[in-house]
Motif scaffolding. Sequence first.
Motif, PDB file in Angstrom:
ATOM      1  N   ARG A 134       0.820  -1.215   0.000  1.00 51.58           N
ATOM      2  CA  ARG A 134       0.000   0.000   0.000  1.00 51.58           C
ATOM      3  C   ARG A 134       0.854   1.264   0.000  1.00 51.58           C
ATOM      4  N   LYS A 135       2.057   1.141   0.507  1.00 50.44           N
ATOM      5  CA  LYS A 135       2.915   2.308   0.622  1.00 50.44           C
ATOM      6  C   LYS A 135       3.600   2.571  -0.716  1.00 50.44           C
ATOM      7  N   HIS A 136       3.610   3.831  -1.148  1.00 46.14           N
ATOM      8  CA  HIS A 136       4.153   4.184  -2.456  1.00 46.14           C
ATOM      9  C   HIS A 136       5.683   4.166  -2.436  1.00 46.14           C
ATOM     10  N   PHE A 137       6.247   3.949  -3.635  1.00 45.89           N
ATOM     11  CA  PHE A 137       7.684   4.125  -3.787  1.00 45.89           C
ATOM     12  C   PHE A 137       8.035   5.595  -3.513  1.00 45.89           C
ATOM     13  N   ARG A 138       9.119   5.785  -2.778  1.00 45.90           N
ATOM     14  CA  ARG A 138       9.579   7.166  -2.539  1.00 45.90           C
ATOM     15  C   ARG A 138      10.155   7.761  -3.819  1.00 45.90           C
ATOM     16  N   ASP A 139      10.791   6.926  -4.642  1.00 43.30           N
ATOM     17  CA  ASP A 139      11.361   7.403  -5.905  1.00 43.30           C
ATOM     18  C   ASP A 139      10.861   6.495  -7.022  1.00 43.30           C
ATOM     19  N   VAL A 140       9.630   6.741  -7.480  1.00 45.90           N
ATOM     20  CA  VAL A 140       9.021   5.852  -8.458  1.00 45.90           C
ATOM     21  C   VAL A 140       9.672   5.986  -9.832  1.00 45.90           C
ATOM     22  N   ASN A 141      10.240   7.163 -10.142  1.00 46.44           N
ATOM     23  CA  ASN A 141      10.835   7.374 -11.465  1.00 46.44           C
ATOM     24  C   ASN A 141      11.984   6.423 -11.740  1.00 46.44           C
ATOM     25  N   SER A 142      12.754   6.097 -10.703  1.00 49.43           N
ATOM     26  CA  SER A 142      13.897   5.203 -10.902  1.00 49.43           C
ATOM     27  C   SER A 142      13.446   3.757 -11.111  1.00 49.43           C
ATOM     28  N   ARG A 143      12.172   3.452 -10.811  1.00 50.03           N
ATOM     29  CA  ARG A 143      11.674   2.079 -10.930  1.00 50.03           C
ATOM     30  C   ARG A 143      10.744   1.894 -12.119  1.00 50.03           C
TER      31      ARG A 143
END
Length: 597
Positions: A134-143
């Motif tokens: 449920r918790k979002h990636f802190r740095d979604v762009n890198s993933r």
Amino acid sequence: MADLIAQGPQNYHRWRREIPDATTGRDLVIGRSDADWNVPWDPMISRAHVRLIPQADGRIEIMAVASARNPVYHQGRHALRFVLVPGDHFVIGKTTFTLAAATSNRSPERLRDAAGEEGLGVTENVFDHVALRRKHFRDVNSRIDVLTRLPDLIASSDSDQELLVRVTSVLLQSTPSAEAVSILSAAELKTDPDAPIEVLHYDNRSATLGGSPISRRLVKRSMEKRESILNVWAGGDSQYTTSAFTAREDVDWAYCVPLRTEACHGWVIYITGKLPDTETTGSGKPLDVSEQLHDDVKFAELVGTTMASLQQSRQLQRRQAAMRNFFAPVVMRALAGGDTAKVLQPREADLTVMFCDLRGFSRRSEQDSQKLLQLLSDVSDALGVMTKHILGYDGVIGDFHGDASMGFWGWPLAQDQSILQAASAALAIQAEYHRSDLGFRCGIGLAHGRAVAGQIGTKDQVKVTAFGPVVNLSSRLESMSKRFGAEIILDEATRAGIVASGQQQFKLRRLAKVRPAGFTSPVEISELIGEAAIGTHQVTDALIADYEAALDLFCGGDLDAALKQFRSLPTWDGPTQMMVKQILSGDSDGEVIELPK
């Protein structure tokens, strides 16, 4: 054993594979597709490009395949054949292949020597997998790039081993602070602390560094809790900086992610690495290690879930493939859409039943008594003709009786066209026997009526089959085919279904009214005539009309006129000769022919 590492132009263009022991005598081919080890990302690599021959001293001999289009470079020169030593490499196109030094990461002894076994100087963080998702990636762009490619990358793996190679490579390249990734199997570790841990696949960033130690305690804890657990050793967390205990110079932390499906029972993803550069919150306060590694653990959970789901799907496909040897396609479709026990439960249904028997088997058995294995092979091929067409027309194989098979239509799903499907299958079987050189012909009986079908048997042994008078009648009709010299015989209900359909490709001839052995009521039987020649002659419409006219005289009690009419018909026609013999024997009053077993 040593490993070979392939590295392409992108970080994710990579795999690491273990070189087989030289004593196995196994050579490997590297190519772009359909090779032992594929490099799908590089168009400069041919379908089969180089052959790897393991040597006893840990080196490998490399030989260019003659059909390879582009050169292989070793030590800066074009080479067709050379020996690769640990740490050395060769290049094809934009891909570099490096022979990594032998590691001991797969050794059970190394697993027992892992750091932190007593839990000293270790900070443990347990991640609830539901909350983690449920918790979002802190740095979604890198993933995001890897996440979009992940399903196709994993799903396109053509084997379990290829799947493991791709998953470890993805995790290593997508986890910047990771030094090593392993996929382990430790199903028995929960109950036996000394049980072995199997390394299914392993990868690290170095071509020379040995395998990272694996904490049995961490693996066991993760499997018991069924949650991802992060261990940070002393020196990686400020509250333990005074402790001298560390896992290893290149390892500050390790986390273990369990795979939660039966298809991956006991499997875990185990990742070790160095602490990333210190990150801070908005207020300037340093993030703790668990927060810094949060995205990495979440990503490993996502990859693990994807891999486990794929394995579950593959396992189901393998089970279905195995079941296809026992269940017809129509049964498999019904099983896929409902509860297995309910689908297979015996129940009454309107069935069209076929018995199909080989003709000429006894003669072949006598002729080939010294070649029994060849005879068995020929009989298997002949039975295969029956089963192929029964299944091909959506029938179910009910049983085998020596050199005969039984099939039926109308179960597990009702089939409005069951009679036409069965008749079409019978004609296809007849036609293939006439075309083939197997040396067999067939006798077929078709009957339609109520029966019980499903999983029938004792508690010790069960099978899918059908039971009831219509099954017995079909068997009797098949036996009659030999007496009448007609290859396919039908009962009244089957004939009525064909006539009602109006299908012109089915040619029918009424044969007689008979009382089969074991039956009290007479049955009017008919012949189904295919385009395949019976002997060297064809049964024409004129012959059918003349035969049925003679049969009407017989059934009306005018035996002399019937005999005269039958004798005017061709002598090669089997049903005609059967009726002539019946009249001359005086065993019938002209209405019902009694047929013993």
